[in-house]
Design a protein around this motif. Structure first.
Motif, PDB file in Angstrom:
ATOM      1  N   LEU A  72       1.007  -1.195   0.198  1.00 56.75           N
ATOM      2  CA  LEU A  72      -0.037  -0.008   0.194  1.00 56.75           C
ATOM      3  C   LEU A  72       0.864   1.143  -0.022  1.00 56.75           C
ATOM      4  O   LEU A  72       0.706   2.127  -0.601  1.00 56.75           O
ATOM      5  CB  LEU A  72      -0.987   0.146   1.216  1.00 56.75           C
ATOM      6  CG  LEU A  72      -2.121  -0.532   0.897  1.00 56.75           C
ATOM      7  CD1 LEU A  72      -2.546  -1.942   0.241  1.00 56.75           C
ATOM      8  CD2 LEU A  72      -3.304  -0.328   2.261  1.00 56.75           C
ATOM      9  N   GLU A  73       2.064   1.350   0.784  1.00 54.07           N
ATOM     10  CA  GLU A  73       2.977   2.331   0.547  1.00 54.07           C
ATOM     11  C   GLU A  73       3.376   2.853  -0.742  1.00 54.07           C
ATOM     12  O   GLU A  73       3.587   3.784  -1.060  1.00 54.07           O
ATOM     13  CB  GLU A  73       3.966   2.315   1.671  1.00 54.07           C
ATOM     14  CG  GLU A  73       3.651   2.330   3.256  1.00 54.07           C
ATOM     15  CD  GLU A  73       3.320   4.017   3.498  1.00 54.07           C
ATOM     16  OE1 GLU A  73       4.337   4.613   3.665  1.00 54.07           O
ATOM     17  OE2 GLU A  73       2.044   4.371   3.324  1.00 54.07           O
ATOM     18  N   VAL A  74       3.598   1.429  -1.454  1.00 52.49           N
ATOM     19  CA  VAL A  74       4.418   1.649  -2.746  1.00 52.49           C
ATOM     20  C   VAL A  74       3.175   2.388  -3.657  1.00 52.49           C
ATOM     21  O   VAL A  74       3.370   2.870  -4.403  1.00 52.49           O
ATOM     22  CB  VAL A  74       4.581   0.150  -3.332  1.00 52.49           C
ATOM     23  CG1 VAL A  74       5.181   0.410  -4.793  1.00 52.49           C
ATOM     24  CG2 VAL A  74       5.769  -0.363  -2.487  1.00 52.49           C
ATOM     25  N   ALA A  75       1.838   1.992  -3.482  1.00 52.05           N
ATOM     26  CA  ALA A  75       1.087   2.451  -4.112  1.00 52.05           C
ATOM     27  C   ALA A  75       0.155   3.893  -3.864  1.00 52.05           C
ATOM     28  O   ALA A  75      -0.712   4.401  -4.639  1.00 52.05           O
ATOM     29  CB  ALA A  75      -0.320   1.421  -3.999  1.00 52.05           C
ATOM     30  N   MET A  76       1.008   4.627  -2.936  1.00 49.47           N
ATOM     31  CA  MET A  76       0.743   6.204  -2.665  1.00 49.47           C
ATOM     32  C   MET A  76       0.885   7.162  -3.854  1.00 49.47           C
ATOM     33  O   MET A  76       1.456   6.869  -4.684  1.00 49.47           O
ATOM     34  CB  MET A  76       1.497   6.537  -1.600  1.00 49.47           C
ATOM     35  CG  MET A  76       1.242   5.764  -0.262  1.00 49.47           C
ATOM     36  SD  MET A  76      -0.509   5.972   0.124  1.00 49.47           S
ATOM     37  CE  MET A  76      -0.901   4.159   0.642  1.00 49.47           C
ATOM     38  N   PRO A  77       0.165   8.031  -3.895  1.00 49.03           N
ATOM     39  CA  PRO A  77       0.191   8.999  -4.976  1.00 49.03           C
ATOM     40  C   PRO A  77       1.435   9.796  -4.802  1.00 49.03           C
ATOM     41  O   PRO A  77       2.172   9.503  -3.798  1.00 49.03           O
ATOM     42  CB  PRO A  77      -1.095  10.015  -4.529  1.00 49.03           C
ATOM     43  CG  PRO A  77      -1.454   9.616  -3.224  1.00 49.03           C
ATOM     44  CD  PRO A  77      -0.980   8.251  -2.852  1.00 49.03           C
ATOM     45  N   PRO A  78       1.671  10.667  -5.804  1.00 45.61           N
ATOM     46  CA  PRO A  78       2.833  11.587  -5.749  1.00 45.61           C
ATOM     47  C   PRO A  78       3.295  12.277  -4.213  1.00 45.61           C
ATOM     48  O   PRO A  78       2.205  12.807  -3.741  1.00 45.61           O
ATOM     49  CB  PRO A  78       3.005  12.642  -6.890  1.00 45.61           C
ATOM     50  CG  PRO A  78       1.954  11.781  -7.810  1.00 45.61           C
ATOM     51  CD  PRO A  78       0.928  10.905  -6.809  1.00 45.61           C
ATOM     52  N   VAL A 105       6.944  17.469  -4.608  1.00 45.66           N
ATOM     53  CA  VAL A 105       6.076  18.290  -5.617  1.00 45.66           C
ATOM     54  C   VAL A 105       6.415  19.769  -5.176  1.00 45.66           C
ATOM     55  O   VAL A 105       7.026  20.526  -6.100  1.00 45.66           O
ATOM     56  CB  VAL A 105       4.575  18.251  -5.792  1.00 45.66           C
ATOM     57  CG1 VAL A 105       3.978  19.329  -6.359  1.00 45.66           C
ATOM     58  CG2 VAL A 105       4.186  16.880  -6.147  1.00 45.66           C
ATOM     59  N   ILE A 106       6.777  20.047  -3.753  1.00 47.99           N
ATOM     60  CA  ILE A 106       7.052  21.468  -3.414  1.00 47.99           C
ATOM     61  C   ILE A 106       8.434  21.525  -3.998  1.00 47.99           C
ATOM     62  O   ILE A 106       9.058  22.641  -4.321  1.00 47.99           O
ATOM     63  CB  ILE A 106       6.706  21.607  -2.066  1.00 47.99           C
ATOM     64  CG1 ILE A 106       5.473  21.696  -1.775  1.00 47.99           C
ATOM     65  CG2 ILE A 106       7.572  22.845  -1.552  1.00 47.99           C
ATOM     66  CD1 ILE A 106       5.122  21.343  -0.260  1.00 47.99           C
ATOM     67  N   LEU A 107       9.389  20.611  -3.672  1.00 47.98           N
ATOM     68  CA  LEU A 107      10.832  20.753  -3.994  1.00 47.98           C
ATOM     69  C   LEU A 107      10.875  20.979  -5.630  1.00 47.98           C
ATOM     70  O   LEU A 107      11.817  21.667  -6.091  1.00 47.98           O
ATOM     71  CB  LEU A 107      11.720  19.506  -3.641  1.00 47.98           C
ATOM     72  CG  LEU A 107      12.016  19.255  -2.232  1.00 47.98           C
ATOM     73  CD1 LEU A 107      12.436  17.989  -1.732  1.00 47.98           C
ATOM     74  CD2 LEU A 107      12.612  20.568  -1.576  1.00 47.98           C
ATOM     75  N   ASN A 128      -0.687  18.892 -11.128  1.00 42.92           N
ATOM     76  CA  ASN A 128      -1.705  18.082 -11.527  1.00 42.92           C
ATOM     77  C   ASN A 128      -1.538  16.700 -11.180  1.00 42.92           C
ATOM     78  O   ASN A 128      -2.653  15.960 -10.850  1.00 42.92           O
ATOM     79  CB  ASN A 128      -1.556  18.190 -13.074  1.00 42.92           C
ATOM     80  CG  ASN A 128      -2.817  17.765 -13.692  1.00 42.92           C
ATOM     81  OD1 ASN A 128      -3.770  17.974 -13.248  1.00 42.92           O
ATOM     82  ND2 ASN A 128      -2.549  17.158 -15.026  1.00 42.92           N
ATOM     83  N   ALA A 129      -0.386  16.151 -11.178  1.00 40.69           N
ATOM     84  CA  ALA A 129      -0.038  14.638 -10.754  1.00 40.69           C
ATOM     85  C   ALA A 129      -0.511  14.442  -9.131  1.00 40.69           C
ATOM     86  O   ALA A 129      -1.234  13.424  -8.941  1.00 40.69           O
ATOM     87  CB  ALA A 129       1.307  14.335 -11.008  1.00 40.69           C
ATOM     88  N   LEU A 130      -0.208  15.533  -8.416  1.00 35.79           N
ATOM     89  CA  LEU A 130      -0.503  15.489  -7.059  1.00 35.79           C
ATOM     90  C   LEU A 130      -1.961  15.534  -6.800  1.00 35.79           C
ATOM     91  O   LEU A 130      -2.660  14.413  -6.252  1.00 35.79           O
ATOM     92  CB  LEU A 130       0.219  16.598  -6.231  1.00 35.79           C
ATOM     93  CG  LEU A 130      -0.178  16.707  -4.900  1.00 35.79           C
ATOM     94  CD1 LEU A 130       0.374  15.581  -4.220  1.00 35.79           C
ATOM     95  CD2 LEU A 130       0.410  18.065  -4.198  1.00 35.79           C
TER      96      LEU A 130
END
Length: 297
Positions: A250-256, A261-263, A276-278
């Protein structure tokens, strides 16, 4: 059937509605989570834990999964001839998952707080360390900037959960008063609702169709292909009936990852693609992560 994930959806909706009708307080909420909720969770979960070779093996495994994901993202990006800035953004959003805020929320909802410790180790010594090291190199490469090792080391050393981890390792040699453990548990319990409400405040719907093909490709790799790949390997070499295996998948399946994204945005990569991906990833995770949970069950 959806009872575990409905609170997460509700937190996201509350955060989004609060931003629409009042204002975006996500920055303050995220800072509270980073400086108080997450360190309290680290303390509560690590203090009673026996730090042995099994933990070290888990850390090595988690890092291997992320690095393989990164290599696949690079190869796929090159195959589709993405230009450098887009390729760097693609690698960031297709590799680094939100294993803390959203990851803790899902693991807590589906398996209970006892198994958040696996998500915690995955996040601290996998996702976070790699995003501020390898991730920083990729971001600077994509934007044409120079990589500063000092700034990377500083980011690791001053990150509050990392500091608390090492303090907790020392405190394990001492008995903690009950009121300290109870207080830490109470503060740690704020992590999931506050983090999800903050992410709800960050959601932006206006850029939903920006470079949607690249976004879909990144999310397919991050949230479907990689967890399926890990699930097959775990089915061969480990026992999929064990809860730690399920929690890892489940951890591997997490979204971005929000931090990644901030970095990426601060580093000058494709801001709209990253956001958008987030956004799409968080929304899609309500169905995809729930699907993986029920399949594994």
């Amino acid at each position: 059937m959806l009872d575990p994930v409905l609170p997460i959806a509700l937190y996201l909706l509350l955060g989004y509605l609060f931003k629409i009708f009042f204002k975006d307080n996500s920055k303050e909420l995220v800072e509270f989570v980073i400086y108080f909720s997450l360190p309290a969770m680290v303390f509560v979960k690590i203090y009673p834990l026996t730090l042995d070779l099994k933990i070290l093996n888990l850390i090595c495994m988690f890092n291997t999964i992320i690095i393989v994901n990164l290599i696949l993202a690079y190869l796929i990006g090159k195959f589709f001839a993405l230009e450098k800035k887009t390729l760097a953004t693609f690698m960031i959003i297709a590799t680094f998952g939100n294993t803390s805020f959203i990851g803790f929320s899902y693991i807590d909802a589906f398996y209970g707080q006892d198994y958040v410790v696996y998500a915690l180790i995955y996040d601290l010594f996998g996702s976070f360390l790699l995003v501020v090291s390898l991730g920083a190199f990729i971001i600077n490469w994509g934007s044409g900037n120079v990589v500063h090792f000092k700034s990377i080391l500083k980011s690791v050393l001053i990150f509050p959960p990392i500091i608390i981890f090492f303090i907790t390792v020392v405190l394990k040699f001492f008995d903690m008063p009950t009121f300290i453990m109870n207080t830490a548990q109470t503060i740690g319990a704020t992590l999931v609702p506050l983090a999800m409400i903050a992410i709800g405040m960050k959601l932006e719907i206006k850029n939903i169709f920006y470079k949607v093909r690249i976004t879909s490709l990144a999310l397919t790799l991050k949230m479907l292909i990689m967890p399926i790949f890990v699930m097959i390997l775990f089915g061969i070499f480990y026992n999929l009936d064990e809860t730690w295996s399920k929690a890892t998948i489940l951890e591997v399946a997490m979204p971005p990852m929000t931090t990644a994204v901030i970095l990426a945005i601060k580093g000058g990569l494709d801001e709209r693609l990253a956001i958008n991906a987030l956004v799409i990833g968080v929304i899609f995770s309500l169905a995809s992560v729930t699907g993986f949970y029920y399949f594994l069950a």
